[in-house]
Design a protein around this motif. Structure first.
Motif, PDB file in Angstrom:
ATOM      1  N   PRO A 435      13.151   6.174  -0.462  1.00 56.11           N
ATOM      2  CA  PRO A 435      13.590   5.606  -1.739  1.00 56.11           C
ATOM      3  C   PRO A 435      12.973   4.259  -2.082  1.00 56.11           C
ATOM      4  CG  PRO A 435      15.328   5.443  -0.105  1.00 56.11           C
ATOM      5  CD  PRO A 435      14.242   6.288   0.508  1.00 56.11           C
ATOM      6  N   GLY A 436      12.532   3.504  -1.063  1.00 56.07           N
ATOM      7  CA  GLY A 436      11.926   2.206  -1.356  1.00 56.07           C
ATOM      8  C   GLY A 436      10.408   2.256  -1.414  1.00 56.07           C
ATOM      9  N   VAL A 437       9.854   3.455  -1.249  1.00 59.37           N
ATOM     10  CA  VAL A 437       8.400   3.579  -1.147  1.00 59.37           C
ATOM     11  C   VAL A 437       7.830   4.538  -2.196  1.00 59.37           C
ATOM     12  CG1 VAL A 437       6.493   4.288   0.359  1.00 59.37           C
ATOM     13  CG2 VAL A 437       8.516   3.167   1.362  1.00 59.37           C
ATOM     14  N   THR A 438       8.450   5.726  -2.275  1.00 60.10           N
ATOM     15  CA  THR A 438       7.860   6.830  -3.036  1.00 60.10           C
ATOM     16  C   THR A 438       8.191   6.735  -4.525  1.00 60.10           C
ATOM     17  OG1 THR A 438       8.442   8.132  -1.086  1.00 60.10           O
ATOM     18  CG2 THR A 438       7.634   9.357  -3.016  1.00 60.10           C
ATOM     19  N   ALA A 439       7.187   6.944  -5.372  1.00 58.47           N
ATOM     20  CA  ALA A 439       7.459   7.137  -6.798  1.00 58.47           C
ATOM     21  C   ALA A 439       7.962   8.573  -6.936  1.00 58.47           C
ATOM     22  CB  ALA A 439       6.196   6.920  -7.612  1.00 58.47           C
ATOM     23  N   ALA A 440       9.255   8.721  -7.242  1.00 53.36           N
ATOM     24  CA  ALA A 440       9.903  10.032  -7.158  1.00 53.36           C
ATOM     25  C   ALA A 440       9.554  10.909  -8.347  1.00 53.36           C
ATOM     26  CB  ALA A 440      11.414   9.848  -7.056  1.00 53.36           C
ATOM     27  N   LYS A 441       9.320  12.198  -8.063  1.00 54.52           N
ATOM     28  CA  LYS A 441       9.039  13.177  -9.113  1.00 54.52           C
ATOM     29  C   LYS A 441      10.220  14.129  -9.208  1.00 54.52           C
ATOM     30  CE  LYS A 441       4.092  13.226  -8.002  1.00 54.52           C
ATOM     31  NZ  LYS A 441       2.987  14.058  -7.471  1.00 54.52           N
ATOM     32  N   PRO A 442      10.773  14.319 -10.399  1.00 56.06           N
ATOM     33  CA  PRO A 442      11.941  15.185 -10.541  1.00 56.06           C
ATOM     34  C   PRO A 442      11.650  16.611 -10.077  1.00 56.06           C
ATOM     35  CG  PRO A 442      11.404  14.100 -12.631  1.00 56.06           C
ATOM     36  CD  PRO A 442      10.330  13.734 -11.668  1.00 56.06           C
ATOM     37  N   GLY A 443      12.389  17.067  -9.053  1.00 50.08           N
ATOM     38  CA  GLY A 443      12.247  18.439  -8.597  1.00 50.08           C
ATOM     39  C   GLY A 443      11.353  18.602  -7.396  1.00 50.08           C
ATOM     40  N   SER A 444      10.831  17.510  -6.847  1.00 50.55           N
ATOM     41  CA  SER A 444       9.937  17.636  -5.698  1.00 50.55           C
ATOM     42  C   SER A 444      10.478  16.882  -4.491  1.00 50.55           C
ATOM     43  CB  SER A 444       8.552  17.083  -6.035  1.00 50.55           C
ATOM     44  OG  SER A 444       7.723  17.100  -4.888  1.00 50.55           O
ATOM     45  N   ALA A 445      10.405  17.527  -3.313  1.00 50.32           N
ATOM     46  CA  ALA A 445      10.793  16.849  -2.071  1.00 50.32           C
ATOM     47  C   ALA A 445       9.635  15.972  -1.570  1.00 50.32           C
ATOM     48  CB  ALA A 445      11.222  17.858  -1.013  1.00 50.32           C
ATOM     49  N   GLN A 446       8.456  16.242  -2.082  1.00 52.77           N
ATOM     50  CA  GLN A 446       7.275  15.385  -1.949  1.00 52.77           C
ATOM     51  C   GLN A 446       6.600  15.242  -0.591  1.00 52.77           C
ATOM     52  OE1 GLN A 446       9.019  12.279  -4.738  1.00 52.77           O
ATOM     53  NE2 GLN A 446       6.901  12.255  -5.357  1.00 52.77           N
ATOM     54  N   THR A 447       7.200  14.468   0.336  1.00 54.48           N
ATOM     55  CA  THR A 447       6.410  14.034   1.489  1.00 54.48           C
ATOM     56  C   THR A 447       7.123  14.284   2.805  1.00 54.48           C
ATOM     57  OG1 THR A 447       5.895  12.196   0.012  1.00 54.48           O
ATOM     58  CG2 THR A 447       4.967  12.096   2.215  1.00 54.48           C
ATOM     59  N   PRO A 448       6.439  14.875   3.792  1.00 54.04           N
ATOM     60  CA  PRO A 448       7.047  14.943   5.126  1.00 54.04           C
ATOM     61  C   PRO A 448       7.368  13.527   5.598  1.00 54.04           C
ATOM     62  CG  PRO A 448       5.063  16.307   5.033  1.00 54.04           C
ATOM     63  CD  PRO A 448       5.103  15.514   3.760  1.00 54.04           C
ATOM     64  N   LEU A 449       8.519  13.343   6.208  1.00 55.55           N
ATOM     65  CA  LEU A 449       8.920  12.011   6.652  1.00 55.55           C
ATOM     66  C   LEU A 449       7.971  11.506   7.735  1.00 55.55           C
ATOM     67  CD1 LEU A 449      12.806  12.345   6.847  1.00 55.55           C
ATOM     68  CD2 LEU A 449      11.419  11.219   5.095  1.00 55.55           C
ATOM     69  N   PRO A 450       7.954  10.206   7.963  1.00 53.26           N
ATOM     70  CA  PRO A 450       7.169   9.682   9.072  1.00 53.26           C
ATOM     71  C   PRO A 450       7.535  10.434  10.357  1.00 53.26           C
ATOM     72  CG  PRO A 450       8.045   7.876   7.755  1.00 53.26           C
ATOM     73  CD  PRO A 450       8.632   9.138   7.197  1.00 53.26           C
ATOM     74  N   GLY A 451       6.542  10.866  11.102  1.00 55.86           N
ATOM     75  CA  GLY A 451       6.803  11.578  12.352  1.00 55.86           C
ATOM     76  C   GLY A 451       6.997  13.077  12.187  1.00 55.86           C
ATOM     77  N   ILE A 452       6.902  13.575  10.942  1.00 51.84           N
ATOM     78  CA  ILE A 452       7.089  15.004  10.666  1.00 51.84           C
ATOM     79  C   ILE A 452       5.787  15.565  10.102  1.00 51.84           C
ATOM     80  CG2 ILE A 452       8.345  16.693   9.231  1.00 51.84           C
ATOM     81  CD1 ILE A 452      10.047  15.319  11.436  1.00 51.84           C
ATOM     82  N   SER A 453       5.402  16.750  10.567  1.00 51.63           N
ATOM     83  CA  SER A 453       4.166  17.374  10.090  1.00 51.63           C
ATOM     84  C   SER A 453       4.478  18.726   9.463  1.00 51.63           C
ATOM     85  CB  SER A 453       3.194  17.592  11.242  1.00 51.63           C
ATOM     86  OG  SER A 453       2.995  16.391  11.935  1.00 51.63           O
ATOM     87  N   ALA A 454       4.161  18.846   8.171  1.00 50.52           N
ATOM     88  CA  ALA A 454       4.400  20.098   7.453  1.00 50.52           C
ATOM     89  C   ALA A 454       3.129  20.472   6.720  1.00 50.52           C
ATOM     90  CB  ALA A 454       5.547  19.920   6.472  1.00 50.52           C
TER      91      ALA A 454
END
Ligand code: ATP
Ligand code: MG
Length: 660
Positions: A435-454
């Motif tokens: 929430p403090g980093v990503t420019a959020a797009k309505p309807g998208s989960a967007q980015t694997p979290l740090p330490g997660i690979s998808a």
């Protein structure tokens, strides 16, 4: 679609969403986690998680080994470390001087309230642990928990963890049959239940279902521990059943938490059953606690001293495990627990609760958001929701228009929205904006979290380029991953690891947009094939919901002589639209307009062959749309297995509407 990729493309990309909401500057400036977390994790993923495990948890024996995947697909994380989950969730906060901090603000449906501090919680969990021990529960045993959403549900889970027994929580809305099957599968020796709970203004009995489940036979249950919640008449079996008030309440508040191996089972939990028979998912202790604790800090930006957190999930679902019981308490959070339904006594009950407790972080499901949209924005408008600073969503793809409504009406156009993708199997959030980093797009989960690979793969198992759709996979083990399906290692291998060898296949379709952000497109089982085009349900549903009269939509592919399959849609209208249609008799116009709207938004290929306006959609008890039942109706068959359906009368209404 680029030519070189056309052949293996598994899902077409239809919907284009260009809105984007960067974090407010003051939010970003104070965020717990910044963009550097991605770099830290990318440098050394295992060391990143080892650091989280040590910073966020207290270990009675530190670990020397981080990940051991030599027994793939079963991972071991922090394998030689030892810890206790209840100690981490409760005791250490008291020891650190936060005993007076509120852990749980409980709000009963009838309006009764309880305030439970961390010191209270430590005493209660300790008492319950002593009582369970007296009932014969030992480290390594299983305990079934079948309770309404009352504090004792959280206390019972933590009491199991405290003695090193695994819990198997069975949603209080499930039948005696479902309970029976789950008790047997887990071989539970003790069941914790209540006389009943409040639901829609009524005291609903629970204990009789436990009696019925045990009477069916074959269970190893020795004792039933009964919480008094409603005070209704309750039959007790001598020698087997005991009241919480007579045992827990009188037990000692001194109890030494049992340090267990990091890989000791913490719980078994069955999936929601959206796509078929539920699976008994097994989670262990160290990795699960690490990732749930980390994600509460990173994704919800929880500040334990000042935030009031509310996750609306029942503890019967994984969200209630990871984001009611463990993640928030391990972080020392103050949270709200509400027993009842959102419309009791009135449809603004949730918003009243947000205002009353000054909730700052709200985590709920798209089904609840769309229901609130259906009821109209006047209801939340009656309450001061200005305390909210972060909103989360989980459980289904959130349609961009529902996301916008959530942000605007509930979040005052100010609070960041995080759409969090994960599953019972993943144990914790995997893909989500920060929430403090990503420019959020309505309807998208967007980015694997740090330490997660998808990644998103095509039919042949190759990553799709940006702008294309395919199958969502997880490419590296993660701390909170399931360690298997209880008692069925072969099914674990077959279900998740056979489609793309060496990769975890989640069963969901997804696409990468031009920026590489991930959009969830629904279950691959629900993908439609229209004249050779593979279309996802989600994007067409989102196009329907983007029309101002629609609150909720479900789309399925039904057999069609000319196109192979045709799009059939079921829609729920917003309250304001229903009133207008009734007055002006414009029902048929609405259908025509919506068909054209879809064609215009995403193309003629997606134009529904038919649209049925309905009052309700078939949903699982956790609130997810069950499209396979709608497909049965659309193809003129009787609906298949409805045992995981929340309200079976919904299917009769829809079938009547379809033939009428
Ligand atoms: P079963 O596996 O028995 O059919 P289920 O998959 O509904 O049940 P859960 O583990 O509760 O059981 O749900 C996980 C699923 O929910 C995911 O696989 C995905 O389809 C959906 N889901 C969860 N969060 C999101 C999200 N943010 N966006 C899109 N889909 C989501
Ligand atoms: Mg699933």
């Amino acid at each position: 679609m680029s030519q070189e990729h056309a052949g293996t493309e598994s899902l077409e990309n239809l919907l284009h969403e260009t809105r984007s909401f960067p974090p407010p500057a003051d939010f970003a400036a104070r965020a717990n986690v910044t963009a550097s977390a991605y770099e830290d994790a990318a440098r050394d993923r295992e060391q990143f998680w080892a650091r989280q495990a040590r910073e966020l948890l207290s270990w009675s024996t530190d670990f020397t080994e981080v990940l051991d995947f030599s027994g793939a697909p079963v991972a071991r994380w922090f394998g030689d470390g030892r810890l206790n989950a209840a100690y981490n969730a409760v005791d250490r906060h008291v020891e650190a001087g936060h005993g007076e901090r509120v852990a749980i603000h409980f709000e009963g449906e009838p309006g009764d309230t309880r305030t439970i501090t961390y010191a209270d919680l430590k005493d209660e969990v300790s008492r319950a642990a002593n009582a369970l021990t007296d009932l014969g529960v030992r480290t390594g045993d299983r305990v079934a928990i079948y309770l309404p959403l009352v504090p004792e549900a959280v206390i019972a889970m933590l009491a199991c963890a405290r003695v090193g027994a695994a819990h198997s929580v069975v949603f209080g809305g499930f039948s005696a049959e479902a309970l029976h099957a789950r008790i047997i599968d887990a071989e539970a020796r003790v069941v914790v239940t209540a006389d009943g709970g409040y639901r829609r203004g009524k005291a609903m009995a629970l204990k009789p279902a436990v009696d019925e489940a045990i009477a069916k036979g074959g269970t190893p249950v020795e004792h039933v521990l009964v919480v008094r919640r409603t005070g209704q008449d309750t039959a007790m079996t001598d020698g087997r059943d005991v009241w919480w008030d007579d045992t827990v309440a009188t037990a000692s508040a001194e109890h030494e938490p049992v340090a267990v191996d990091a890989e000791n089972p913490l719980f078994i939990l069955y999936t929601s059953g959206t796509t078929g028979k539920p699976k008994g998912i097994m989670h262990t202790t160290g990795g699960f606690l690490t990732q749930t604790a980390y994600t509460v800090r990173a994704v919800f930006d929880l500040k334990p001293e000042t935030d009031v957190y509310w996750c609306t999930a029942d503890v019967g679902w994984v969200t209630g495990h990871s984001y009611v019981t463990y993640g928030p308490l391990v972080n020392g959070a103050t949270q709200v627990l509400y027993e009842g339904t959102p419309d009791t006594p009135d449809k603004d009950r949730w918003w009243q609760i947000v205002a009353k407790y000054g909730v700052t972080i709200l985590y709920t499901a798209p089904t609840a958001i769309r229901t609130a949209m259906k009821w109209g924005e006047e209801l939340p408008g009656r309450h001061d929701l200005s305390s909210l600073r972060l909103l989360g969503s989980v459980g289904e793809p959130i349609n961009p228009e529902a996301w916008m409504w959530y942000r605007r009406v509930i979040g005052g156009d100010r609070a960041p929205v995080v759409d969090t993708w994960w599953q019972t199997e993943t144990g914790a959030i995997m893909i989500s904006p920060l929430p403090g980093v990503t420019a959020a797009k309505p309807g998208s989960a967007q980015t694997p979290l740090p330490g997660i690979s998808a990644d998103v793969l095509d039919e042949a198992g190759q990553p799709v380029p940006d702008g294309h759709g395919g199958y969502l996979v997880l490419t590296e083990p993660w701390p909170a991953m399931l360690r298997g399906i209880w008692g069925d290692p072969q099914r674990y291998q077959d279900t998740y690891w056979s489609r793309f060898p060496g990769k975890y296949f989640a069963g969901d379709g997804a696409k990468k947009d031009e920026d590489g952000d991930v959009w969830l497109l629904g279950r691959v089982d629900d993908v439609m094939n229209i004249s050779g085009h593979r279309l996802s349900t989600t994007e067409i549903e989102s196009a329907l919901v983007s029309h101002p009269v629609v609150a909720e939509a479900a789309v399925v592919g039904a057999k069609d002589d000319t196109t192979g399959q045709a799009v059939v849609a079921f829609v729920i209208l917003r309250a304001e639209a229903v009133e207008r249609a009734d007055e002006e008799g414009e029902g048929a116009d609405v259908v025509a307009e919506l068909r054209n709207h879809v064609a215009k938004e995403i193309g003629p290929i997606a134009k529904p062959r038919s649209i049925l306006v309905v009052a309700e959609l078939p949903k699982t008890r956790s609130g997810k749309i069950m499209r396979r039942l709608l497909r049965d109706v659309a193809e003129g068959r009787p609906a298949g297995d409805v045992t995981t359906l929340a309200d079976s009368s919904v299917m009769e209404q829809i079938s009547t509407g379809m033939s009428g």
